[in-house]
Design a protein around this motif. Structure first.
Motif, PDB file in Angstrom:
ATOM      1  N   UNK A  66      -4.538   1.249   1.256  1.00  0.00           N
ATOM      2  CA  UNK A  66      -5.701   0.820   0.496  1.00  0.00           C
ATOM      3  C   UNK A  66      -6.485  -0.232   1.274  1.00  0.00           C
ATOM      4  N   UNK A  67      -5.766  -1.136   1.944  1.00  0.00           N
ATOM      5  CA  UNK A  67      -6.383  -2.232   2.688  1.00  0.00           C
ATOM      6  C   UNK A  67      -5.417  -2.695   3.767  1.00  0.00           C
ATOM      7  N   UNK A  68      -5.967  -3.127   4.907  1.00  0.00           N
ATOM      8  CA  UNK A  68      -5.127  -3.713   5.943  1.00  0.00           C
ATOM      9  C   UNK A  68      -5.939  -4.706   6.757  1.00  0.00           C
ATOM     10  N   UNK A  69      -5.264  -5.707   7.307  1.00  0.00           N
ATOM     11  CA  UNK A  69      -5.883  -6.676   8.202  1.00  0.00           C
ATOM     12  C   UNK A  69      -4.806  -7.230   9.122  1.00  0.00           C
ATOM     13  N   UNK A 135       1.553   2.642  -8.461  1.00  0.00           N
ATOM     14  CA  UNK A 135       2.489   1.793  -7.733  1.00  0.00           C
ATOM     15  C   UNK A 135       1.776   1.182  -6.543  1.00  0.00           C
ATOM     16  N   UNK A 136       2.005  -0.101  -6.316  1.00  0.00           N
ATOM     17  CA  UNK A 136       1.405  -0.817  -5.207  1.00  0.00           C
ATOM     18  C   UNK A 136       2.494  -1.470  -4.367  1.00  0.00           C
ATOM     19  N   UNK A 307       0.312 -12.586   9.270  1.00  0.00           N
ATOM     20  CA  UNK A 307      -0.167 -11.503  10.127  1.00  0.00           C
ATOM     21  C   UNK A 307       0.125 -10.157   9.467  1.00  0.00           C
ATOM     22  N   UNK A 308      -0.552  -9.110   9.957  1.00  0.00           N
ATOM     23  CA  UNK A 308      -0.290  -7.711   9.604  1.00  0.00           C
ATOM     24  C   UNK A 308      -0.130  -7.480   8.099  1.00  0.00           C
ATOM     25  N   UNK A 309      -1.218  -7.696   7.370  1.00  0.00           N
ATOM     26  CA  UNK A 309      -1.241  -7.508   5.921  1.00  0.00           C
ATOM     27  C   UNK A 309      -1.614  -6.062   5.605  1.00  0.00           C
ATOM     28  N   UNK A 310      -0.852  -5.422   4.714  1.00  0.00           N
ATOM     29  CA  UNK A 310      -1.149  -4.054   4.299  1.00  0.00           C
ATOM     30  C   UNK A 310      -0.938  -3.933   2.793  1.00  0.00           C
ATOM     31  N   UNK A 311      -1.887  -3.293   2.103  1.00  0.00           N
ATOM     32  CA  UNK A 311      -1.732  -2.885   0.703  1.00  0.00           C
ATOM     33  C   UNK A 311      -1.723  -1.369   0.701  1.00  0.00           C
ATOM     34  N   UNK A 312      -0.726  -0.754   0.053  1.00  0.00           N
ATOM     35  CA  UNK A 312      -0.600   0.701   0.109  1.00  0.00           C
ATOM     36  C   UNK A 312      -0.003   1.253  -1.189  1.00  0.00           C
ATOM     37  N   UNK A 313      -0.007   2.590  -1.279  1.00  0.00           N
ATOM     38  CA  UNK A 313       0.541   3.297  -2.436  1.00  0.00           C
ATOM     39  C   UNK A 313       1.964   3.765  -2.201  1.00  0.00           C
TER      40      UNK A 313
END
Length: 323
Positions: A66-69, A135-136, A307-313
């Motif tokens: 969904x989002x990453x940085x 689910x997140x 560092x390395x942030x990720x939001x996913x399903x």
């Protein structure tokens, strides 16, 4: 003492009710709680889909993301929607590559540095609003400086009534207050020092607000804590892969979940949450921050890296290695 809020930064003296292996403590806590720890969890562990992406490069292209940085490019907070930079506490630094000696190929070159200085500022961070899912999974890397003391708040996932207008803030604030089931809920993965009993920054802990949470002994509603019965102290000076999951409940039913992993190890999984009563209320805002006001914090300067942030399903797991 820890409590959720951007709008109410100092908590009055109150007990924090903690859930440990499905048993609520102290004795004044509710009985017959529907929330239970899952001792034989079916959730995955170890490598997830992030193992396919060296240092998270191109991970945004995965269908579950969904989002990453990874903080490798752009101005401060460029990918985020809100920046809280109290007293210039935020900076991008080349910390990851030089200080990841235990696995030098795991992260990129640049990371986010948050410096909280007592008497000057309380730290800061970023917030991202996003389209939610049933689910997140939220995964990030963090490192506590070798002299970092106790941290008051850390990384919080909040449910807001909408992504638009004033309703996008419905999940913020409300420290010590029972949430409405159609307005907000939240859960935060945080280091907790057990009122100074554990070496700083403490041990990993969920700090959660929802409409059927337990009342505190002082008659208010401070976040309820969830953690394993035993786990090691958080080590300073090394990068740590932190991931947590939330599953939305069927509105009004006790079928919600949350879980967290440290370096790919599943530390705790809990079921039985009645997070919400409205089908339109979703966890849709992540605040990544280091916020320092804890009364047990004595160190004047407290540095935390991200560092390395990720939001996913789907389950994410640790970043992939080079080669």
């Amino acid at each position: 003492m820890q409590c959720l809020s951007d709008l109410a930064p100092i908590c009055p003296a109150a007990f924090w009710i903690a859930l440990t292996l499905g048993t609520m403590v102290p004795a004044t806590a509710q009985t017959d709680s529907p929330i239970k720890v899952i001792s034989d969890s079916p959730l995955p562990a170890g490598d997830g889909f992030a193992a396919e992406f060296s240092r998270d490069q191109d991970i945004a292209n995965h269908s579950a993301v969904i989002f990453s940085d990874d903080f490798e490019s752009g101005e401060l907070g460029a990918k985020w929607d809100d920046t809280s930079n109290r007293g210039d506490s935020l900076a991008y630094v080349h910390e990851s590559a030089s200080q990841t000696s235990q696995n030098p190929s795991l992260l990129g070159e640049r990371s986010l540095k948050v410096t909280a200085t007592l008497g000057e500022n309380t730290g800061g961070g970023f917030t991202k609003w996003f389209e939610s899912a049933d689910r997140l999974f939220i995964r990030f890397y963090t490192k506590f400086d070798k002299d970092c003391d106790y941290v008051h708040h850390f990384c919080t996932l909040r449910a807001n009534k909408s992504l638009q207008g004033g309703d996008r803030w419905s999940g913020f604030g409300g420290a010590g207050e029972l949430p409405d089931g159609d307005e907000r809920f939240s859960t935060a993965i945080e280091p907790w020092g057990n009122w100074g009993r554990w070496p700083p920054p403490g041990r990993w802990n969920f700090y959660s607000y929802w409409h059927t949470m337990n009342e505190s002994p002082d008659g208010k509603y401070w976040g309820n804590g969830f953690r394993p019965e035993s786990q090691p102290n958080i080590q300073r000076g090394s990068w740590i892969c932190v991931e947590f999951m939330i599953r939305h409940n069927t509105p009004g039913q006790n079928d919600g979940e949350q879980a967290f992993w440290i370096d790919g190890e599943l530390r705790g999984h809990w079921k039985g949450f009645n997070w919400r009563t409205s089908p339109t209320l979703f966890a849709n805002a992540l605040t990544l921050e280091s916020y320092v006001t804890d009364r047990w914090t004595k160190q004047s300067e407290n540095v935390v890296y991200f560092d390395n942030v990720v939001i996913a399903k789907e389950y994410i797991g640790p970043s992939g290695k080079d080669g």
